[in-house]
Scaffold this motif. Structure first.
Motif, PDB file in Angstrom:
ATOM      1  N   ALA A   1       0.822  -1.202   0.000  1.00 33.10           N
ATOM      2  CA  ALA A   1       0.000   0.000   0.000  1.00 33.10           C
ATOM      3  C   ALA A   1       0.858   1.256   0.000  1.00 33.10           C
ATOM      4  CB  ALA A   1      -0.932   0.009   1.213  1.00 33.10           C
ATOM      5  N   SER A   2       2.066   1.171   0.595  1.00 31.15           N
ATOM      6  CA  SER A   2       2.920   2.343   0.706  1.00 31.15           C
ATOM      7  C   SER A   2       3.813   2.535  -0.512  1.00 31.15           C
ATOM      8  CB  SER A   2       3.797   2.222   1.961  1.00 31.15           C
ATOM      9  OG  SER A   2       4.700   1.140   1.831  1.00 31.15           O
ATOM     10  N   THR A   3       3.826   1.580  -1.432  1.00 28.79           N
ATOM     11  CA  THR A   3       4.688   1.664  -2.604  1.00 28.79           C
ATOM     12  C   THR A   3       4.188   2.740  -3.568  1.00 28.79           C
ATOM     13  OG1 THR A   3       5.246  -0.673  -2.446  1.00 28.79           O
ATOM     14  CG2 THR A   3       5.627   0.395  -4.554  1.00 28.79           C
ATOM     15  N   ILE A   4       5.124   3.563  -4.031  1.00 30.83           N
ATOM     16  CA  ILE A   4       4.786   4.580  -5.014  1.00 30.83           C
ATOM     17  C   ILE A   4       5.229   4.071  -6.380  1.00 30.83           C
ATOM     18  CG2 ILE A   4       5.161   6.954  -5.761  1.00 30.83           C
ATOM     19  CD1 ILE A   4       5.732   7.693  -2.889  1.00 30.83           C
ATOM     20  N   LEU A   5       4.323   4.034  -7.332  1.00 25.32           N
ATOM     21  CA  LEU A   5       4.638   3.515  -8.654  1.00 25.32           C
ATOM     22  C   LEU A   5       5.398   4.540  -9.470  1.00 25.32           C
ATOM     23  CD1 LEU A   5       1.197   1.893  -9.520  1.00 25.32           C
ATOM     24  CD2 LEU A   5       3.207   0.769  -8.575  1.00 25.32           C
ATOM     25  N   LEU A   6       6.309   4.047 -10.300  1.00 23.55           N
ATOM     26  CA  LEU A   6       7.043   4.916 -11.205  1.00 23.55           C
ATOM     27  C   LEU A   6       6.104   5.317 -12.336  1.00 23.55           C
ATOM     28  CD1 LEU A   6       9.999   5.908 -11.317  1.00 23.55           C
ATOM     29  CD2 LEU A   6      10.472   4.045 -12.907  1.00 23.55           C
ATOM     30  N   GLY A   7       5.895   6.615 -12.506  1.00 21.38           N
ATOM     31  CA  GLY A   7       4.982   7.100 -13.537  1.00 21.38           C
ATOM     32  C   GLY A   7       3.888   7.972 -12.952  1.00 21.38           C
ATOM     33  N   ARG A   8       3.068   8.525 -13.832  1.00 18.39           N
ATOM     34  CA  ARG A   8       2.001   9.417 -13.376  1.00 18.39           C
ATOM     35  C   ARG A   8       0.945   8.641 -12.588  1.00 18.39           C
ATOM     36  NH1 ARG A   8      -0.612  12.287 -18.249  1.00 18.39           N
ATOM     37  NH2 ARG A   8      -0.597  10.163 -19.061  1.00 18.39           N
ATOM     38  N   PRO A   9       0.481   9.196 -11.478  1.00 15.50           N
ATOM     39  CA  PRO A   9      -0.514   8.494 -10.652  1.00 15.50           C
ATOM     40  C   PRO A   9      -1.933   8.679 -11.177  1.00 15.50           C
ATOM     41  CG  PRO A   9       0.054  10.565  -9.633  1.00 15.50           C
ATOM     42  CD  PRO A   9       0.910  10.457 -10.885  1.00 15.50           C
ATOM     43  N   LYS A  10      -2.165   8.259 -12.418  1.00 17.67           N
ATOM     44  CA  LYS A  10      -3.477   8.430 -13.035  1.00 17.67           C
ATOM     45  C   LYS A  10      -3.910   7.137 -13.704  1.00 17.67           C
ATOM     46  CE  LYS A  10      -2.813  13.362 -13.999  1.00 17.67           C
ATOM     47  NZ  LYS A  10      -2.818  14.413 -15.047  1.00 17.67           N
ATOM     48  N   GLY A  11      -5.200   7.084 -14.039  1.00 17.98           N
ATOM     49  CA  GLY A  11      -5.712   5.936 -14.761  1.00 17.98           C
ATOM     50  C   GLY A  11      -5.750   6.174 -16.259  1.00 17.98           C
ATOM     51  N   THR A  12      -5.690   7.462 -16.665  1.00 20.18           N
ATOM     52  CA  THR A  12      -5.766   7.798 -18.094  1.00 20.18           C
ATOM     53  C   THR A  12      -4.359   7.807 -18.680  1.00 20.18           C
ATOM     54  OG1 THR A  12      -5.711  10.135 -17.475  1.00 20.18           O
ATOM     55  CG2 THR A  12      -7.875   9.134 -17.857  1.00 20.18           C
ATOM     56  N   LEU A  13      -3.756   6.626 -18.771  1.00 19.81           N
ATOM     57  CA  LEU A  13      -2.391   6.509 -19.252  1.00 19.81           C
ATOM     58  C   LEU A  13      -2.371   6.007 -20.696  1.00 19.81           C
ATOM     59  CD1 LEU A  13      -0.683   4.937 -16.102  1.00 19.81           C
ATOM     60  CD2 LEU A  13      -1.108   7.338 -16.628  1.00 19.81           C
ATOM     61  N   LYS A  14      -1.273   6.307 -21.402  1.00 22.70           N
ATOM     62  CA  LYS A  14      -1.169   5.961 -22.819  1.00 22.70           C
ATOM     63  C   LYS A  14       0.087   5.143 -23.084  1.00 22.70           C
ATOM     64  CE  LYS A  14      -1.302  10.259 -24.379  1.00 22.70           C
ATOM     65  NZ  LYS A  14      -1.685  11.108 -23.248  1.00 22.70           N
ATOM     66  N   MET A  15      -0.023   4.243 -24.058  1.00 27.46           N
ATOM     67  CA  MET A  15       1.130   3.543 -24.610  1.00 27.46           C
ATOM     68  C   MET A  15       1.481   4.193 -25.939  1.00 27.46           C
ATOM     69  SD  MET A  15       2.042   1.037 -22.546  1.00 27.46           S
ATOM     70  CE  MET A  15       3.116   0.080 -23.641  1.00 27.46           C
ATOM     71  N   GLY A  16       2.780   4.259 -26.254  1.00 29.75           N
ATOM     72  CA  GLY A  16       3.219   4.810 -27.528  1.00 29.75           C
ATOM     73  C   GLY A  16       3.930   3.765 -28.361  1.00 29.75           C
ATOM     74  N   LEU A  17       3.609   3.708 -29.655  1.00 25.48           N
ATOM     75  CA  LEU A  17       4.309   2.817 -30.586  1.00 25.48           C
ATOM     76  C   LEU A  17       5.570   3.527 -31.073  1.00 25.48           C
ATOM     77  CD1 LEU A  17       1.291   1.459 -32.649  1.00 25.48           C
ATOM     78  CD2 LEU A  17       2.929   0.034 -31.423  1.00 25.48           C
ATOM     79  N   VAL A  18       6.728   2.960 -30.742  1.00 23.10           N
ATOM     80  CA  VAL A  18       8.006   3.595 -31.019  1.00 23.10           C
ATOM     81  C   VAL A  18       8.895   2.630 -31.806  1.00 23.10           C
ATOM     82  CG1 VAL A  18      10.101   4.527 -29.941  1.00 23.10           C
ATOM     83  CG2 VAL A  18       7.860   5.029 -28.944  1.00 23.10           C
ATOM     84  N   GLY A  19       9.753   3.174 -32.658  1.00 25.33           N
ATOM     85  CA  GLY A  19      10.696   2.346 -33.404  1.00 25.33           C
ATOM     86  C   GLY A  19      11.345   3.139 -34.510  1.00 25.33           C
ATOM     87  N   LEU A  20      12.240   2.505 -35.236  1.00 26.05           N
ATOM     88  CA  LEU A  20      12.847   3.143 -36.399  1.00 26.05           C
ATOM     89  C   LEU A  20      11.810   3.254 -37.519  1.00 26.05           C
ATOM     90  CD1 LEU A  20      16.334   1.375 -36.592  1.00 26.05           C
ATOM     91  CD2 LEU A  20      15.758   3.540 -35.488  1.00 26.05           C
ATOM     92  N   PRO A  21      12.084   4.059 -38.562  1.00 27.30           N
ATOM     93  CA  PRO A  21      11.166   4.103 -39.703  1.00 27.30           C
ATOM     94  C   PRO A  21      11.054   2.738 -40.392  1.00 27.30           C
ATOM     95  CG  PRO A  21      12.694   5.964 -39.753  1.00 27.30           C
ATOM     96  CD  PRO A  21      13.189   5.032 -38.693  1.00 27.30           C
ATOM     97  N   ASN A  22       9.879   2.460 -40.933  1.00 30.48           N
ATOM     98  CA  ASN A  22       9.647   1.259 -41.752  1.00 30.48           C
ATOM     99  C   ASN A  22       9.825  -0.058 -40.995  1.00 30.48           C
ATOM    100  OD1 ASN A  22       9.023   2.807 -43.948  1.00 30.48           O
ATOM    101  ND2 ASN A  22      10.989   2.541 -44.980  1.00 30.48           N
ATOM    102  N   VAL A  23       9.393  -0.077 -39.748  1.00 25.78           N
ATOM    103  CA  VAL A  23       9.433  -1.342 -39.004  1.00 25.78           C
ATOM    104  C   VAL A  23       8.034  -1.932 -38.823  1.00 25.78           C
ATOM    105  CG1 VAL A  23      11.551  -0.766 -37.784  1.00 25.78           C
ATOM    106  CG2 VAL A  23       9.345  -0.158 -36.752  1.00 25.78           C
ATOM    107  N   GLY A  24       6.996  -1.174 -39.228  1.00 24.49           N
ATOM    108  CA  GLY A  24       5.624  -1.670 -39.149  1.00 24.49           C
ATOM    109  C   GLY A  24       4.785  -1.025 -38.068  1.00 24.49           C
ATOM    110  N   LYS A  25       5.194   0.146 -37.575  1.00 21.23           N
ATOM    111  CA  LYS A  25       4.438   0.800 -36.494  1.00 21.23           C
ATOM    112  C   LYS A  25       3.035   1.213 -36.924  1.00 21.23           C
ATOM    113  CE  LYS A  25       7.066   4.179 -35.546  1.00 21.23           C
ATOM    114  NZ  LYS A  25       7.727   3.977 -36.857  1.00 21.23           N
ATOM    115  N   SER A  26       2.954   1.894 -38.065  1.00 22.64           N
ATOM    116  CA  SER A  26       1.643   2.387 -38.505  1.00 22.64           C
ATOM    117  C   SER A  26       0.713   1.249 -38.898  1.00 22.64           C
ATOM    118  CB  SER A  26       1.804   3.372 -39.671  1.00 22.64           C
ATOM    119  OG  SER A  26       2.445   4.550 -39.223  1.00 22.64           O
ATOM    120  N   THR A  27       1.260   0.203 -39.524  1.00 19.98           N
ATOM    121  CA  THR A  27       0.452  -0.970 -39.835  1.00 19.98           C
ATOM    122  C   THR A  27      -0.052  -1.619 -38.547  1.00 19.98           C
ATOM    123  OG1 THR A  27       1.749  -1.372 -41.835  1.00 19.98           O
ATOM    124  CG2 THR A  27       0.414  -3.197 -41.024  1.00 19.98           C
TER     125      THR A  27
END
Length: 384
Positions: free
Chosen positions: A10-36
């Motif tokens: 209960a006392s542990t503080i998580l690394l990151g914003r303390p919210k529920g509205t969190l986002k994942m980002g698709l990251v990588g070099l060009p032409n690896v298939g991110k947009s697909t």
């Protein structure tokens, strides 16, 4: 779990914003298939052309999180409205070597990564002469290292500037309260200089985690590795690059690895009859992203609506109520909690109440995954 372990959790503080509205980002070099990949995850139509920097502005989608428990509740209540949990995913344009210095469209792209809370790192593990590679040849380990270094070097530049600015104040003796923060900042700087990501270390103190959450470093974000293979390799579950990818991740990051095929998933949506095997990785990708952000959800139920509400692990009842409406958090009295398993076993709300299994919880109650919640609160008074 013992009482002592519960209190520690209960006392542990998580690394990151303390919210529920969190986002994942698709990251990588060009032409690896991110947009697909983004296209088949979101079923939205965004460009996925065969040239670098096709994605200039990030696309954002909210994707339903698969949840059989939610489906079961909807079958029980037959509500007029059904609202599942969602995971927000942002498609970020390809990074290139030197991005931290502004190469390519580096500064813009890195600012987009700043907006997300976790990273889907898409790495290309297939050879295709018709699809150019920004580094000249397919080398997944090299690609992994480039992204790893670019984000670390960007954090290192920023941390060095923060350190230099704070050092001037400390040297002048202008603020005696800076001694602690300055020492922590020096620790962060040395950690980045040694070639590590912030998230590589798991034993940050609670005060250090609080400071890191204020700085929001890029390398504090958790990473899931999406290994994009061709359809043949994906179906036979063999790929010549996988072993080396696993070795690199084990040595550097220890994040989850999910092999998949963007072409397979795309075909599965457009022409499912053309594929003999239907082994989609979509559900695993979404659920892994959700859990990696340390997100859980609770339910509110009734004939009008069954709805999932997303929160981070460790959220207490008043803050969970605040996800529904801020007035509910401000005027929180208590929460009536029904366990999902009890409702399924006994069949109805009334049966659960008759069995004495509806618990009344106060302000210190930490909401558990799949709790069914009913909040009591004092409505806000209208100001005259």
């Amino acid at each position: 779990m013992s009482i002592a372990k519960k209190e520690k959790a209960a006392s542990t503080i998580l690394l990151g914003r303390p919210k529920g509205t969190l986002k994942m980002g698709l990251v990588g070099l060009p032409n690896v298939g991110k947009s697909t990949t983004f296209n088949f995850l979101s079923k939205l139509s965004v460009p996925a052309e065969n040239y670098p920097f096709c994605t200039l502005e990030p696309n954002l989608a909210r994707i339903s999180v698969p949840d059989e428990h939610f489906d079961n509740l909807c079958r029980i209540y037959q509500p007029k409205s059904q609202v599942s949990a969602t995971l927000s995913i942002m498609d970020i344009a390809g990074l290139v070597k030197g991005a931290h210095k502004g190469e390519g469209l580096g500064n813009s792209f890195l600012s987009h990564i700043q907006q997300v809370d976790g990273i889907f790192h898409v790495v290309r593990a297939f050879d295709e002469d018709n699809i150019v590679h920004s580094e000249g040849a397919v080398n997944p380990v090299n690609d992994l290292q480039i992204i790893y270094d670019e984000l670390r070097l960007k954090d290192l530049d920023r941390c060095q500037k923060l350190y230099d600015d704070m050092k001037k104040l400390v040297d002048r003796g202008q603020n005696k309260n800076l001694a602690g923060p300055f020492e922590m900042l020096q620790t962060f700087l040395n950690h980045l200089k040694s070639g590590n990501w912030i998230s590589n270390r798991t034993n940050w103190s609670l005060k250090e985690v609080e400071a890191l959450n204020d700085y929001c470093f890029l390398t504090a974000k958790p990473v899931i590795y999406l290994v994009n293979m061709n359809i043949k390799d994906y179906l036979r579950k063999k790929n010549k690059y996988l072993v080396k990818i696993h070795e690199w991740v084990e040595k550097n990051m220890r994040g989850p690895i999910i092999p998949y095929s963007a072409d397979y998933e795309k075909t599965l949506i457009e022409d499912p009859a053309s594929l003999q095997e239907h082994v989609s990785a979509v559900q695993k990708i979404i659920l892994t992203g959700y859990s990696t952000l340390q997100l859980i959800h609770f339910y509110t139920t009734g004939k009008d609506e069954v709805k999932c509400w997303t929160i981070r692990e460790g959220t207490k009842a008043p803050q969970a109520a605040g996800v529904i409406h801020t007035d509910m958090e401000k005027g929180f009295i208590c929460a009536e909690v029904t366990k999902y398993d009890d409702l399924i076993e006994l069949g109805s709300e009334q049966a659960v109440k008759n069995a004495g299994k509806v618990a009344t919880k106060g302000r210190d109650y930490i909401v558990q995954n799949r709790d069914i919640m009913f909040f009591k609160f004092n409505p806000a008074k209208n100001k005259k």
